[in-house]
Scaffold this motif. Structure first.
Motif, short mmCIF file in Angstrom:
data_model
loop_
_atom_site.label_atom_id
_atom_site.label_comp_id
_atom_site.label_asym_id
_atom_site.label_seq_id
_atom_site.Cartn_x
_atom_site.Cartn_y
_atom_site.Cartn_z
N ASN A 108 0.83 -1.20 0.00
CA ASN A 108 0.00 0.00 0.00
C ASN A 108 0.87 1.26 0.00
OD1 ASN A 108 -2.52 1.48 0.25
ND2 ASN A 108 -1.90 1.86 2.36
N VAL A 109 1.93 1.26 0.79
CA VAL A 109 2.82 2.42 0.84
C VAL A 109 3.55 2.59 -0.50
CG1 VAL A 109 4.90 3.38 1.93
CG2 VAL A 109 3.07 2.42 3.34
N LEU A 110 4.00 1.50 -1.09
CA LEU A 110 4.63 1.59 -2.41
C LEU A 110 3.65 2.15 -3.44
CD1 LEU A 110 6.61 -1.78 -2.55
CD2 LEU A 110 7.57 0.52 -2.41
N ASP A 111 2.42 1.68 -3.40
CA ASP A 111 1.39 2.20 -4.29
C ASP A 111 1.16 3.68 -4.02
OD1 ASP A 111 -0.81 2.22 -6.15
OD2 ASP A 111 -2.16 2.11 -4.42
N LEU A 112 1.14 4.07 -2.77
CA LEU A 112 0.97 5.48 -2.41
C LEU A 112 2.06 6.35 -3.03
CD1 LEU A 112 0.02 7.97 -0.77
CD2 LEU A 112 1.33 7.05 1.15
N VAL A 113 3.29 5.94 -2.86
CA VAL A 113 4.41 6.74 -3.37
C VAL A 113 4.35 6.85 -4.89
CG1 VAL A 113 6.93 6.79 -3.62
CG2 VAL A 113 5.90 6.25 -1.40
N LEU A 114 4.19 5.71 -5.55
CA LEU A 114 4.19 5.72 -7.02
C LEU A 114 2.96 6.44 -7.58
CD1 LEU A 114 5.56 2.14 -7.65
CD2 LEU A 114 6.79 4.31 -7.92
N THR A 115 1.80 6.23 -6.96
CA THR A 115 0.59 6.91 -7.43
C THR A 115 0.72 8.41 -7.23
OG1 THR A 115 -0.78 4.97 -6.94
CG2 THR A 115 -1.91 7.08 -7.14
N THR A 116 1.24 8.83 -6.09
CA THR A 116 1.40 10.26 -5.82
C THR A 116 2.32 10.90 -6.85
OG1 THR A 116 0.98 9.93 -3.46
CG2 THR A 116 2.11 11.96 -4.10
N ILE A 117 3.43 10.24 -7.16
CA ILE A 117 4.35 10.77 -8.18
C ILE A 117 3.64 10.86 -9.53
CG2 ILE A 117 6.43 10.26 -9.53
CD1 ILE A 117 7.56 9.00 -6.89
N GLY A 118 2.97 9.77 -9.91
CA GLY A 118 2.29 9.76 -11.20
C GLY A 118 1.19 10.80 -11.31
N LEU A 119 0.41 10.98 -10.24
CA LEU A 119 -0.65 11.97 -10.27
C LEU A 119 -0.10 13.39 -10.23
CD1 LEU A 119 -3.22 10.29 -7.84
CD2 LEU A 119 -3.43 10.54 -10.31
N GLN A 120 0.90 13.60 -9.41
CA GLN A 120 1.48 14.94 -9.26
C GLN A 120 2.06 15.45 -10.58
OE1 GLN A 120 1.09 16.50 -6.29
NE2 GLN A 120 1.90 18.36 -7.18
N PHE A 121 2.66 14.56 -11.35
CA PHE A 121 3.27 14.95 -12.62
C PHE A 121 2.36 14.67 -13.82
CE2 PHE A 121 6.95 14.48 -9.79
CZ PHE A 121 7.53 15.73 -10.00
N HIS A 122 1.09 14.35 -13.54
CA HIS A 122 0.08 14.12 -14.59
C HIS A 122 0.50 13.03 -15.57
CE1 HIS A 122 -1.91 17.68 -13.05
NE2 HIS A 122 -0.74 18.32 -13.12
N ILE A 123 1.14 12.00 -15.04
CA ILE A 123 1.57 10.87 -15.86
C ILE A 123 0.47 9.81 -15.91
CG2 ILE A 123 3.29 9.02 -16.08
CD1 ILE A 123 5.20 10.91 -14.49
N ILE A 124 -0.26 9.69 -14.81
CA ILE A 124 -1.32 8.68 -14.71
C ILE A 124 -2.59 9.35 -14.18
CG2 ILE A 124 0.29 6.78 -14.30
CD1 ILE A 124 -0.56 6.94 -11.29
#
Length: 97
Positions: A11-27
């Motif tokens: 869950n924490v790994l998903d949090l980190v990667l999702t936050t990066i992806g959302l913050q940079f509008h990648i995902i």
């Protein structure tokens, strides 16, 4: 309960990667509930994800070792879903590198 610690870590790994992806509008967040939390405010999204991991760690520490088949199916399904999500994160990470 090792499996709950594992789910908390995933869950924490998903949090980190999702936050990066959302913050940079990648995902885009495809989970409607989590998408709503992100749109409300990223800190709300992060807070809920961290709270869920902390709840899992608490349960892992205080729950006895359940042997019910349904428990194993539930935790196995959660791990499978998180691994699938992390594979999708890996795909977009490879594409941007």
């Amino acid at each position: 309960m090792f499996v709950l610690y594992l789910i908390a870590l995933l869950n924490v790994l998903d949090l980190v990667l999702t936050t990066i992806g959302l913050q940079f509008h990648i995902i885009e967040e495809v989970n409607p509930f989590m998408s709503g939390l992100w749109k409300l405010h990223p800190f709300v999204f992060i807070g809920v994800k961290i709270s869920l991991s902390l709840l899992l760690i608490y349960c892992a520490h205080y729950l006895t070792n359940p042997t019910l088949k349904s428990w194993r199916v539930l935790t196995g399904t959660a791990i499978g879903l998180y691994v699938s999500v992390l594979v999708m994160h890996g795909v977009w990470l490879v594409q941007i590198v």
